[in-house]
Design a protein around this motif. Sequence first.
Motif, PDB file in Angstrom:
ATOM      1  N   ILE A  65       0.910  -1.198   0.091  1.00  0.00           N
ATOM      2  CA  ILE A  65       0.027  -0.021  -0.018  1.00  0.00           C
ATOM      3  C   ILE A  65       1.032   1.113   0.050  1.00  0.00           C
ATOM      4  CG2 ILE A  65      -1.901   1.315   1.308  1.00  0.00           C
ATOM      5  CD1 ILE A  65      -2.637  -1.430   0.157  1.00  0.00           C
ATOM      6  N   VAL A  66       1.961   1.133   0.588  1.00  0.00           N
ATOM      7  CA  VAL A  66       3.125   2.214   0.801  1.00  0.00           C
ATOM      8  C   VAL A  66       3.515   2.921  -0.646  1.00  0.00           C
ATOM      9  CG1 VAL A  66       5.241   3.108   1.341  1.00  0.00           C
ATOM     10  CG2 VAL A  66       3.816   1.860   2.874  1.00  0.00           C
ATOM     11  N   ASP A  67       3.367   1.754  -1.745  1.00  0.00           N
ATOM     12  CA  ASP A  67       3.800   2.009  -3.190  1.00  0.00           C
ATOM     13  C   ASP A  67       2.794   2.337  -3.943  1.00  0.00           C
ATOM     14  OD1 ASP A  67       6.856   1.682  -2.324  1.00  0.00           O
ATOM     15  OD2 ASP A  67       6.398  -0.494  -2.402  1.00  0.00           O
ATOM     16  N   GLN A  68       1.550   2.411  -3.503  1.00  0.00           N
ATOM     17  CA  GLN A  68       0.413   2.857  -4.286  1.00  0.00           C
ATOM     18  C   GLN A  68       0.103   4.314  -4.086  1.00  0.00           C
ATOM     19  OE1 GLN A  68      -2.622  -0.238  -4.487  1.00  0.00           O
ATOM     20  NE2 GLN A  68      -1.440  -1.762  -3.440  1.00  0.00           N
ATOM     21  N   ASP A  69      -0.806   4.695  -5.058  1.00  0.00           N
ATOM     22  CA  ASP A  69      -1.226   6.037  -5.241  1.00  0.00           C
ATOM     23  C   ASP A  69      -2.578   6.208  -4.328  1.00  0.00           C
ATOM     24  OD1 ASP A  69      -2.489   8.251  -5.789  1.00  0.00           O
ATOM     25  OD2 ASP A  69      -2.425   8.054  -8.018  1.00  0.00           O
ATOM     26  N   LEU A  70      -1.952   6.646  -3.206  1.00  0.00           N
ATOM     27  CA  LEU A  70      -3.033   7.033  -1.893  1.00  0.00           C
ATOM     28  C   LEU A  70      -4.099   7.875  -2.203  1.00  0.00           C
ATOM     29  CD1 LEU A  70      -0.620   7.293   1.059  1.00  0.00           C
ATOM     30  CD2 LEU A  70      -1.463   5.255   0.062  1.00  0.00           C
ATOM     31  N   GLU A  71      -3.991   8.772  -3.081  1.00  0.00           N
ATOM     32  CA  GLU A  71      -5.024   9.568  -3.653  1.00  0.00           C
ATOM     33  C   GLU A  71      -6.166   9.135  -4.349  1.00  0.00           C
ATOM     34  OE1 GLU A  71      -6.006  14.112  -5.536  1.00  0.00           O
ATOM     35  OE2 GLU A  71      -3.985  13.393  -5.367  1.00  0.00           O
ATOM     36  N   TYR A  72      -5.769   8.153  -5.355  1.00  0.00           N
ATOM     37  CA  TYR A  72      -6.535   7.281  -6.039  1.00  0.00           C
ATOM     38  C   TYR A  72      -7.317   6.166  -5.175  1.00  0.00           C
ATOM     39  CZ  TYR A  72      -7.735   3.450  -9.564  1.00  0.00           C
ATOM     40  OH  TYR A  72      -8.360   2.381 -10.101  1.00  0.00           O
ATOM     41  N   LEU A  73      -6.814   5.654  -4.518  1.00  0.00           N
ATOM     42  CA  LEU A  73      -7.321   4.563  -3.475  1.00  0.00           C
ATOM     43  C   LEU A  73      -8.353   5.339  -2.535  1.00  0.00           C
ATOM     44  CD1 LEU A  73      -4.580   2.319  -2.424  1.00  0.00           C
ATOM     45  CD2 LEU A  73      -6.125   1.792  -4.116  1.00  0.00           C
ATOM     46  N   SER A  74      -7.998   6.522  -1.847  1.00  0.00           N
ATOM     47  CA  SER A  74      -9.023   7.237  -1.006  1.00  0.00           C
ATOM     48  C   SER A  74     -10.377   7.739  -1.750  1.00  0.00           C
ATOM     49  CB  SER A  74      -8.022   8.324  -0.268  1.00  0.00           C
ATOM     50  OG  SER A  74      -6.794   7.986   0.229  1.00  0.00           O
ATOM     51  N   SER A  81     -13.177  10.797   9.862  1.00  0.00           N
ATOM     52  CA  SER A  81     -11.831  11.639  10.038  1.00  0.00           C
ATOM     53  C   SER A  81     -12.016  12.521   8.721  1.00  0.00           C
ATOM     54  CB  SER A  81     -10.380  10.859   9.913  1.00  0.00           C
ATOM     55  OG  SER A  81      -9.423  11.699   9.395  1.00  0.00           O
ATOM     56  N   SER A  82     -11.467  13.791   8.967  1.00  0.00           N
ATOM     57  CA  SER A  82     -11.306  14.570   7.544  1.00  0.00           C
ATOM     58  C   SER A  82      -9.982  14.486   6.760  1.00  0.00           C
ATOM     59  CB  SER A  82     -11.454  16.182   8.178  1.00  0.00           C
ATOM     60  OG  SER A  82     -10.269  16.358   8.999  1.00  0.00           O
ATOM     61  N   ASN A  83      -9.355  13.556   7.138  1.00  0.00           N
ATOM     62  CA  ASN A  83      -8.180  13.302   6.593  1.00  0.00           C
ATOM     63  C   ASN A  83      -8.277  12.334   5.526  1.00  0.00           C
ATOM     64  OD1 ASN A  83      -6.410  15.535   7.470  1.00  0.00           O
ATOM     65  ND2 ASN A  83      -6.241  14.284   9.389  1.00  0.00           N
ATOM     66  N   PRO A  84      -8.352  11.997   4.291  1.00  0.00           N
ATOM     67  CA  PRO A  84      -8.563  11.013   3.489  1.00  0.00           C
ATOM     68  C   PRO A  84      -7.817   9.665   3.617  1.00  0.00           C
ATOM     69  CG  PRO A  84      -7.725  12.651   2.165  1.00  0.00           C
ATOM     70  CD  PRO A  84      -7.727  13.260   3.569  1.00  0.00           C
ATOM     71  N   VAL A  85      -6.384   9.972   3.808  1.00  0.00           N
ATOM     72  CA  VAL A  85      -5.548   8.754   3.875  1.00  0.00           C
ATOM     73  C   VAL A  85      -5.864   7.965   5.226  1.00  0.00           C
ATOM     74  CG1 VAL A  85      -3.134   8.009   4.151  1.00  0.00           C
ATOM     75  CG2 VAL A  85      -3.715   9.713   2.698  1.00  0.00           C
ATOM     76  N   ALA A  86      -6.470   8.705   6.401  1.00  0.00           N
ATOM     77  CA  ALA A  86      -6.717   8.074   7.497  1.00  0.00           C
ATOM     78  C   ALA A  86      -7.957   7.350   7.395  1.00  0.00           C
ATOM     79  CB  ALA A  86      -7.045   9.136   8.493  1.00  0.00           C
ATOM     80  N   VAL A  87      -8.970   7.866   6.554  1.00  0.00           N
ATOM     81  CA  VAL A  87     -10.107   6.901   6.127  1.00  0.00           C
ATOM     82  C   VAL A  87      -9.755   5.694   5.538  1.00  0.00           C
ATOM     83  CG1 VAL A  87     -12.426   7.013   4.967  1.00  0.00           C
ATOM     84  CG2 VAL A  87     -11.813   9.259   6.479  1.00  0.00           C
ATOM     85  N   ALA A 447      -2.912  16.699   2.139  1.00  0.00           N
ATOM     86  CA  ALA A 447      -3.616  15.675   2.625  1.00  0.00           C
ATOM     87  C   ALA A 447      -3.124  14.303   2.548  1.00  0.00           C
ATOM     88  CB  ALA A 447      -5.248  15.646   1.654  1.00  0.00           C
ATOM     89  N   TYR A 448      -2.371  14.022   1.591  1.00  0.00           N
ATOM     90  CA  TYR A 448      -1.786  12.786   1.154  1.00  0.00           C
ATOM     91  C   TYR A 448      -0.204  12.577   1.800  1.00  0.00           C
ATOM     92  CZ  TYR A 448      -5.978  12.944  -1.335  1.00  0.00           C
ATOM     93  OH  TYR A 448      -7.307  13.021  -1.841  1.00  0.00           O
ATOM     94  N   THR A 449       0.481  13.749   1.984  1.00  0.00           N
ATOM     95  CA  THR A 449       1.631  13.140   2.686  1.00  0.00           C
ATOM     96  C   THR A 449       1.880  13.627   4.114  1.00  0.00           C
ATOM     97  OG1 THR A 449       2.364  15.324   1.881  1.00  0.00           O
ATOM     98  CG2 THR A 449       2.709  13.877   0.312  1.00  0.00           C
ATOM     99  N   TYR A 450       0.872  14.376   4.440  1.00  0.00           N
ATOM    100  CA  TYR A 450       1.086  14.922   5.808  1.00  0.00           C
ATOM    101  C   TYR A 450       2.409  15.848   6.338  1.00  0.00           C
ATOM    102  CZ  TYR A 450      -2.663  11.748   7.132  1.00  0.00           C
ATOM    103  OH  TYR A 450      -3.905  11.116   7.701  1.00  0.00           O
ATOM    104  N   GLU A 451       2.772  16.338   5.117  1.00  0.00           N
ATOM    105  CA  GLU A 451       3.620  17.386   5.352  1.00  0.00           C
ATOM    106  C   GLU A 451       3.159  18.744   5.674  1.00  0.00           C
ATOM    107  OE1 GLU A 451       8.047  18.385   3.011  1.00  0.00           O
ATOM    108  OE2 GLU A 451       6.224  17.917   1.940  1.00  0.00           O
TER     109      GLU A 451
END
Length: 504
Positions: A65-74, A81-87, A447-451
Motif C-alpha cells: 500500500i505504501v507504493d500505491q497512489d493513496l489519492e486514487y485509493l482514497s 476523519s477529515s483526512n482521506p488517508v486516515a479514512v 492531505a496525502y503526505t502529511y507534510e
Amino acid sequence: MPLVEETSLLEDSSVTLPVVIIGNGPSGICLSYMLSGYRPYLSSEAIHPNTILHSKLEEARHLSIVDQDLEYLSEGLEGRSSNPVAVLFDTLLHPDADFGYDYPSVLHWKLEQHHYIPHLVLGKGPPGGAWHNMEGSMLTISFGNWMELPGLKFKDWVSSKRRNLKGDRVMPEEIARYYKHYVKVMGLQKNFRENTYITSVSRLYRDHQDDGQDGSISTQHLQIEKSKFVKRNWEIRGYQRIADGSHVPFCLFAENVALATGTLDSPAHLEIEGEDFPFVFHSMPEFGAAISKGKLRGKVDPVLIVGSGLTAADAVLCAYNNNIPVIHVFRRRVTDPGLIFKQLPKKLYPEYHKVYHMMCTQSYSVDSSLLSDYTSFPEHHVLSFKSDMKCILQSLSGLKKIFKLSAAVVLIGSHPNLSFLKEQGCYLGHNSSQPITCKNNPVEIDAYTYECVKEANLFALGPLVGDNFVRFLKGGALGVTRCLATRQKKKHLFVERGGGDGIA
C-alpha cells in the motif's frame, strides 16, 4: 530497564538523521513501525466489502500500500476523519467498522528491511505517550481492537494478560502496557529514547557544521550511512533526564522532523477570575486523586463540572458513582448536533448516553432548586470563582446565579505544547493567529503526505492534524512513510545516474 544504556548516551553528533519523531504515543510508534520497513499488502484471501475499493486494490496486488497512489485509493471513501488517508487506512484495517461489523483486516504485513529509514523517536516517558498518565477508572471510548497497532492484535495480547474479557472496551492502563510491549515485540526499541524533553526545533538555512554543541542522544545501532544526500535541515535541542535526576543536554540534526506530540499537554482554561484557586481542577487525574484521597467525601455542596465532551462526561460519572452531587455547565444546547454523544451508538456506549440523558432531562429551571444528584445548565458559562468556594454562572439571557461548591473541574479541551517551535507552532495552523488545537485549529498539512503546508520537511500526524482516535492516526504514519520512501527512491535514482550535489 532503560531503552538505551546511559553509558552510550552521549556521542558525536556529526551524523544527520533522515527522520526524528517527536512524541512516542501511538502516532510515533506506528510511524516508527513503518519506517522500520514493515509494509502492508492486500491479503491473498481478502475481499474488501467496498467493491470499488477492492477492485482498485486488485489492480496493484503485488505492490505494498505504501507504493500505491493513496489519492486514487482514497477517492470516494467516507469516514469519521477529515483526512482521506486516515479514512483509507482505517477501512483497510477495520472494514465497515462504523456499521458495527468486526471484519478482519484485509492487509497482511511483511518486514522488508531494505526499506528501513533510520530514525529516532523522542518521548518524555515510556512508549505509549499520554496513555501512561490517563485516569485508570474509566473505560476507553474506543473498542480494544480499534486501539491496536498493525501486526499485533490487541485481543491476542490482552487475553494472555487477563483472566476474562468482559466486553470489548478496556482500561487506559492496559492500552499503555500494550503500546510499551508492542515496541519491544516489534523490535523497535533501538529507535526509541525515553525521558527526553525538547527545548527547540529550528530550521537550518545553511549546511550547519558542528560548532561545539552539547552531546547528542545516542544514534548507535541505527545503521546510518554518512551521506551528502541527507540534508541537515533541522536542529533539535533538548535534554535527557537520567537515573540520578540530572539533565544531560543533547543536540541532533535531521533532514525531516515528524510532530507526533498529541494534544494533551496543556489543559485549556476558561481565563476567568479565580480559576487558579486550589479547588479548581483542570484534569481528570487531579479530580480522581481528590476523590480517591477522600477530600470530597461527605460534602453536601456540589462539584461543578464544565464542558460537554467525553472527559467532562467521565467526570460526571466519576462524581455520580461516588455519590457526589453535580452541577454540569456547558455552552451548547442539548440538541446541538455537534455534541459527541450524537455520534456514539447507544448500545455500545450506555454510560455516556446515561450522562446525555441526564443533560437533557435534569436541567435547571428558575422555579426549582438543584436536584440532589445532578443538575445540568445548558447554554450557560462560568463568570468567575470566588475565594469562599462560590461560583457565578450566567445564562444566554444574562441571568446570573451563585452556587457554593465543594470543587470545580474545568474540562474544555487541551492544547499541545509546541513551545519548542517558533511562534509556539501557531504559524503551522489553518489560522496562524490562534494556538494549535485538535478540533478548531489543527496543523495544516498536505492531505496525502502529511507534510506541513507552511514548512517543508516538517510533518504532523495524530491529534495535531485532527485525528484524535487511534483508529485514524495510523493513516498519518502511512502518508508520511509513503512520502519519505518516494523521496528516498528519487535520491537513489539520482545517485545511480551520476547526479551531483544539491539534492533537496
